[in-house]
Scaffold this motif. Structure first.
Motif, PDB file in Angstrom:
ATOM      1  N   CYS A  30       0.832  -1.202   0.000  1.00 23.73           N
ATOM      2  CA  CYS A  30       0.000   0.000   0.000  1.00 23.73           C
ATOM      3  C   CYS A  30       0.865   1.250   0.000  1.00 23.73           C
ATOM      4  N   GLN A  31       1.883   1.294   0.858  1.00 26.10           N
ATOM      5  CA  GLN A  31       2.736   2.484   0.899  1.00 26.10           C
ATOM      6  C   GLN A  31       3.413   2.713  -0.451  1.00 26.10           C
ATOM      7  N   ARG A  32       3.917   1.642  -1.072  1.00 22.80           N
ATOM      8  CA  ARG A  32       4.564   1.778  -2.381  1.00 22.80           C
ATOM      9  C   ARG A  32       3.582   2.287  -3.425  1.00 22.80           C
ATOM     10  N   ALA A  33       2.355   1.770  -3.377  1.00 23.13           N
ATOM     11  CA  ALA A  33       1.358   2.183  -4.363  1.00 23.13           C
ATOM     12  C   ALA A  33       1.041   3.674  -4.232  1.00 23.13           C
ATOM     13  N   VAL A  34       0.901   4.140  -3.007  1.00 23.43           N
ATOM     14  CA  VAL A  34       0.607   5.561  -2.779  1.00 23.43           C
ATOM     15  C   VAL A  34       1.775   6.425  -3.244  1.00 23.43           C
ATOM     16  N   GLU A  35       2.982   6.069  -2.842  1.00 25.30           N
ATOM     17  CA  GLU A  35       4.162   6.824  -3.281  1.00 25.30           C
ATOM     18  C   GLU A  35       4.262   6.846  -4.797  1.00 25.30           C
ATOM     19  N   GLY A  36       4.085   5.679  -5.414  1.00 25.19           N
ATOM     20  CA  GLY A  36       4.212   5.585  -6.859  1.00 25.19           C
ATOM     21  C   GLY A  36       3.158   6.387  -7.595  1.00 25.19           C
ATOM     22  N   ALA A  37       1.922   6.321  -7.103  1.00 21.41           N
ATOM     23  CA  ALA A  37       0.845   7.073  -7.750  1.00 21.41           C
ATOM     24  C   ALA A  37       1.111   8.574  -7.681  1.00 21.41           C
ATOM     25  N   LEU A  38       1.551   9.041  -6.527  1.00 21.53           N
ATOM     26  CA  LEU A  38       1.839  10.471  -6.385  1.00 21.53           C
ATOM     27  C   LEU A  38       2.995  10.880  -7.286  1.00 21.53           C
ATOM     28  N   ALA A  39       3.985  10.006  -7.455  1.00 17.35           N
ATOM     29  CA  ALA A  39       5.104  10.307  -8.351  1.00 17.35           C
ATOM     30  C   ALA A  39       4.642  10.412  -9.806  1.00 17.35           C
ATOM     31  N   GLY A  60       3.004   6.785   2.913  1.00 14.70           N
ATOM     32  CA  GLY A  60       3.248   6.987   1.484  1.00 14.70           C
ATOM     33  C   GLY A  60       3.170   8.448   1.094  1.00 14.70           C
ATOM     34  N   ILE A  61       2.207   9.150   1.653  1.00 15.85           N
ATOM     35  CA  ILE A  61       2.087  10.582   1.386  1.00 15.85           C
ATOM     36  C   ILE A  61       3.314  11.320   1.915  1.00 15.85           C
ATOM     37  N   ALA A  62       3.712  10.989   3.138  1.00 13.42           N
ATOM     38  CA  ALA A  62       4.855  11.671   3.743  1.00 13.42           C
ATOM     39  C   ALA A  62       6.139  11.420   2.961  1.00 13.42           C
ATOM     40  N   ALA A  63       6.309  10.191   2.468  1.00  8.72           N
ATOM     41  CA  ALA A  63       7.540   9.829   1.759  1.00  8.72           C
ATOM     42  C   ALA A  63       7.564  10.342   0.326  1.00  8.72           C
ATOM     43  N   SER A  64       6.408  10.736  -0.186  1.00  9.28           N
ATOM     44  CA  SER A  64       6.316  11.111  -1.604  1.00  9.28           C
ATOM     45  C   SER A  64       7.016  12.425  -1.920  1.00  9.28           C
ATOM     46  N   ARG A  68       1.387  18.283   1.269  1.00 11.03           N
ATOM     47  CA  ARG A  68       0.087  17.767   1.717  1.00 11.03           C
ATOM     48  C   ARG A  68      -1.072  18.531   1.116  1.00 11.03           C
ATOM     49  N   ASP A  69      -0.973  19.845   0.991  1.00  9.73           N
ATOM     50  CA  ASP A  69      -2.093  20.617   0.475  1.00  9.73           C
ATOM     51  C   ASP A  69      -2.327  20.418  -1.024  1.00  9.73           C
ATOM     52  N   GLU A  70      -1.423  19.715  -1.684  1.00 12.22           N
ATOM     53  CA  GLU A  70      -1.628  19.384  -3.099  1.00 12.22           C
ATOM     54  C   GLU A  70      -2.386  18.070  -3.281  1.00 12.22           C
ATOM     55  N   ILE A  71      -2.644  17.377  -2.187  1.00 14.20           N
ATOM     56  CA  ILE A  71      -3.244  16.044  -2.241  1.00 14.20           C
ATOM     57  C   ILE A  71      -4.654  16.083  -1.672  1.00 14.20           C
ATOM     58  N   PHE A  72      -5.595  15.493  -2.401  1.00 13.61           N
ATOM     59  CA  PHE A  72      -6.975  15.348  -1.920  1.00 13.61           C
ATOM     60  C   PHE A  72      -7.078  13.969  -1.275  1.00 13.61           C
ATOM     61  N   SER A  94      -8.211   7.943  13.191  1.00  7.57           N
ATOM     62  CA  SER A  94      -7.832   7.947  11.772  1.00  7.57           C
ATOM     63  C   SER A  94      -6.785   9.012  11.490  1.00  7.57           C
ATOM     64  N   LEU A  95      -6.977  10.214  12.018  1.00  8.26           N
ATOM     65  CA  LEU A  95      -5.992  11.274  11.797  1.00  8.26           C
ATOM     66  C   LEU A  95      -4.634  10.894  12.376  1.00  8.26           C
ATOM     67  N   ASP A  96      -4.649  10.241  13.531  1.00  8.76           N
ATOM     68  CA  ASP A  96      -3.379   9.803  14.117  1.00  8.76           C
ATOM     69  C   ASP A  96      -2.686   8.807  13.195  1.00  8.76           C
ATOM     70  N   ARG A  97      -3.434   7.850  12.663  1.00  5.01           N
ATOM     71  CA  ARG A  97      -2.825   6.854  11.784  1.00  5.01           C
ATOM     72  C   ARG A  97      -2.328   7.487  10.486  1.00  5.01           C
ATOM     73  N   LEU A  98      -3.099   8.418   9.952  1.00  5.02           N
ATOM     74  CA  LEU A  98      -2.713   9.085   8.708  1.00  5.02           C
ATOM     75  C   LEU A  98      -1.586  10.092   8.915  1.00  5.02           C
ATOM     76  N   ALA A  99      -1.359  10.484  10.164  1.00  6.14           N
ATOM     77  CA  ALA A  99      -0.314  11.458  10.504  1.00  6.14           C
ATOM     78  C   ALA A  99      -0.488  12.749   9.701  1.00  6.14           C
ATOM     79  N   THR A 100      -1.727  13.234   9.698  1.00  6.15           N
ATOM     80  CA  THR A 100      -2.050  14.467   8.988  1.00  6.15           C
ATOM     81  C   THR A 100      -2.992  15.288   9.856  1.00  6.15           C
ATOM     82  N   PRO A 101      -2.941  16.616   9.768  1.00  7.11           N
ATOM     83  CA  PRO A 101      -3.837  17.421  10.593  1.00  7.11           C
ATOM     84  C   PRO A 101      -5.263  17.494  10.059  1.00  7.11           C
TER      85      PRO A 101
END
Length: 277
Positions: A30-39, A60-64, A68-72, A94-101
């Motif tokens: 999952c993390q690879r898929a998210v990183e790859g899609a964002l790339a 994946g979002i953090a590593a990409s 963050r504000d460019e991602i929906f 959920s916010l804690d797991r996603l590590a996003t505000p």
């Protein structure tokens, strides 16, 4: 040449029309898929509490390296949370797991007989008022319940539901469009069944495309519809992105409209009464 991502914009949200669905991906995949899609240029990622992959989506979002504000980012609260207080507790986790505000769209994942609709919707609206969800909505609501949710007047922005070339969702669209809401299609390839349709294969050959791309292009031709196909591999992610290059003509659209539209592939035991709920 890069593909320009079309966007749905309403008074309540601004959503890229093609996103990455992450069910049922887990862990490193999952993390690879998210990183790859964002790339590759995706800017719309869909997850849920029940998927068990919010931490990997957030990683994946953090590593990409994409801001963050460019991602929906959409997440969904599972159907066993019947009221606003339970939804708030689950969303905090959920916010804690996603590590996003914040998330960009927060949905009730499924309705249940125990759902206290008014209280649950007020809970969503309170989270939005705090800025922790930029838009709110529901998922898997049938027409009658969707109307009730809209009548609660909390400013719902979206409905996520199964939608593809083999399932007619025109009744829901007829409710959503006047309400200023959008439809996010999950399972937009009908669990892999749409690309097997000879008519879609014929149209694909005409356009030098794949049948899967034609199925996605058909959804892109529908007003107010976005989609989140699951795609783990870079090859499949690119294939889906390239559906944005296809413009179906009137003959194509008529041929796809003539396909049977009664095939539902996501219908768990706890699903609502789709016709009368």
């Amino acid at each position: 040449m890069a593909v320009t991502m079309p966007v749905l914009e309403t008074a309540r949200l601004r959503m890229p029309r093609l996103g990455l669905g992450t069910w049922p991906m887990k862990g490193a995949e999952c993390q690879r898929a998210v990183e790859g899609a964002l790339a590759l240029g995706y800017r719309h990622i869909d997850t849920a509490e029940m998927y068990g992959n919010e931490a990997e989506v957030g990683a994946g979002i953090a590593a990409s390296g994409v801001a963050r504000d460019e991602i929906f980012l959409t997440t969904k609260i599972w159907y066993d949370k019947p009221d606003g207080a339970a939804i708030r507790r689950a969303f905090d986790a959920s916010l804690d797991r996603l590590a996003t505000p914040h998330v960009d769209l927060l949905l009730i994942h499924w309705p249940s007989p125990e759902l206290q609709l008014s209280d649950a919707l007020r809970g969503l609206a309170a989270i939005r008022a705090e800025g922790r969800a930029r838009a709110i909505g529901v998922s898997n609501f049938p027409p009658r319940l969707l109307r009730r949710a809209i009548e609660a007047d909390v400013g719902l922005a979206a409905l996520q539901v199964e939608c593809h070339a083999l399932l007619d969702q025109s009744k829901l669209l007829g409710i959503l469009r006047p309400a200023g809401m959008v439809l996010t299609a999950y399972s937009p390839l009908a669990k892999g069944q749409a690309p097997d349709q000879p008519e879609l294969q014929r149209i694909a050959k005409k356009h030098g495309a794949t049948a899967a791309q034609v199925a996605l292009a058909w959804l892109l031709a529908q007003e107010g519809v976005a989609m989140v196909p699951k795609a783990a591999s870079a090859h499949r992610q690119r294939e889906n992105l390239d559906a944005l290059r296809i413009t179906l003509d009137a003959e194509d659209l008529a041929a796809i409209a003539a396909l049977p539209k009664d095939r539902r592939f996501v219908d768990p035991a706890f699903a609502p009464d789709w016709a009368n709920g």
